[in-house]
Design an enzyme around this catalytic site. Sequence first.
Site, PDB file in Angstrom:
ATOM      1  N   SER A  65      -7.539  32.859  -2.077  1.00 43.72           N
ATOM      2  CA  SER A  65      -8.801  32.128  -2.265  1.00 43.72           C
ATOM      3  C   SER A  65      -9.847  32.463  -1.204  1.00 43.72           C
ATOM      4  CB  SER A  65      -8.536  30.613  -2.243  1.00 43.72           C
ATOM      5  OG  SER A  65      -8.224  30.198  -0.946  1.00 43.72           O
ATOM      6  N   LYS A 102     -10.062  27.112   4.566  1.00 44.48           N
ATOM      7  CA  LYS A 102     -11.297  26.864   3.805  1.00 44.48           C
ATOM      8  C   LYS A 102     -12.498  27.182   4.685  1.00 44.48           C
ATOM      9  CE  LYS A 102      -9.541  24.955   0.049  1.00 44.48           C
ATOM     10  NZ  LYS A 102      -9.680  25.583  -1.257  1.00 44.48           N
TER      11      LYS A 102
END
Lengths: 144, 439
Positions: A65, A102
């Site tokens: 991701s 993230k």
Amino acid sequence: MLHQFKQVLFPQLKPSKVFIPLFNGKVSAGFPSPADDYVQKTLDLNELLVQKPAATFFVRAQGESMLGAGIHPNDILVVDRSIEPKSGKIVICALNGELTVKRLARVKGKWKLKSENLDYPDIPVHEELELVVWGVVTNVIHPV
Amino acid sequence: MGCRDQCDPSRVMQPLLALVDCNNFYVSCERVFRPDLIGKPVAVLSNNDGCMVARSQEVKDLGIKMGVPVFQVQHLVKQHNIQLFSSNYTLYADMSARVMSILEGFAPSIEIYSIDESFLDLTGVCEKDPIDYGQKIRKAVLQRTGIPVCVGMGPTKTLAKLANYGAKKWKHTDGMLDLSDPVRREKFMKLVPVDEVWGIGSRTTAKLNQLGIKTVWDLATQPSKRIQAQFNVMVARTILELNGIGCMSLEEISPDKQQIVCSRSFSRKLTDFRELSEALSEYCTRAAEKLRHQRSVTGCISVFIRTNLFNPSEPQYQRSASIKLSAATQDTRTIITTANRLLKELFKPNYKYHKCGVQLSHIQPALSFAQNDLFDVAGNSLLEKSDQLMQTFDKINRRFPKSLSMAASGFDKTWIAKAERKTKHYTTDWNELVDVMCV
């Protein structure tokens, strides 16, 4: 003595320490002294990658991701926990009991956790940021 | 007397000591890399996975006591799904070194009292707002390492330790309590039972209770004559300490059941490897003496070196390293050789070193018949008796070869076979880094 040790362990970056001699040759018009011609210094990757040894941890990335940020599966991330998390920083956060990578973003006065991959939705931060953010990623060690 | 400066009250600084203690240290270390364990009952087991040596608050709340054998509480483990882990001393030693080096940045001198506790000399460092300073320490350690700590402060070590008990026990202190103020001190002491005082063991407590001395305040207000007549000098000293009169200075050697730390700040900065090595060897000798004195053996040796972290203008360098031994030892020579090997790896020239030290952990009793008989000859230190010892060793070896090989392999087995729930060496092995998910 060596046979006594089952394992030799070093907490710091030691195994990655690469000594690269820096040769600093001078051109001299007078009488050259061979000893002066080589100021030998070694480069220590710790100096480059680790500012705060007590607060620096290495972790291994899994998943895709964060490809957009240059983080590939199996890369080693350098995490400095002493850095204050700011908008735009890549952070390790504890999400549902799992350490997750993230990008931290401040959107309309609210904190969000974003992926670098359009397939993954943003995650709003409801708790205090201190409770969520585990550390700030400073470098990626990626074999090519 | 010629001490006008010292006698002028405005010039004399009130001593301020802090005890910084990590909360449920081993459990907290595990939780740093396993956030899923936060809020869940977690316990860390002793060598051989036999007893609980660290408990999370959730486990303590179930009434499970320190050191209890796991089989005795098996029903609670199942019922509450208590997560059990083998001791991961390599991880704990590394996390401890991180915490201690952060604390060194907060005080000009510190005494590493055990793997998870340090005394800090804060005299003249934070007179204006000690509470704020203590909270800064807590925040820094938590943020940089993930380990929660409590801070207790007072003019003496005994009071700092007592304050730390309060900071841990009472939530409204927010993990930081200062007992410098005599009024607050009195209020606090009247609430706390006397057995919470540092150095007051269960036998002394029983005796004190018989005399009607129940609270810390009861003890602190005893006339010293009465105490000196009935107790040893330690109790008398403790009373002075409770009244703010310091009897114990920061020390460089500290015995503890689980680990022995021996370190010291140098009076002048050392830059030479040989000098550092000499200092380290001295600390090793003293630590090994302590080890044998408590009839234990060590399985993990850690070494750290540091520049003066309290002086940020100098170039800074700090490193630590640990070695887990395949066979536990109490032999000074092995400890010195091993520590110096670590030092060689850590040492970097051109820095002004301020402190170095050795920590022995993974300590277990020298239970083995052979160990006790061989290494504790008339209670003398091993080095003095080494020739004799080796002769004895050889003699036994010649006559009963099996018994000696058994002793050695016996230790091996306790190491390897019975650490079935061990977590990874997250911070010391490239192959065991914690995974972070990009999902």
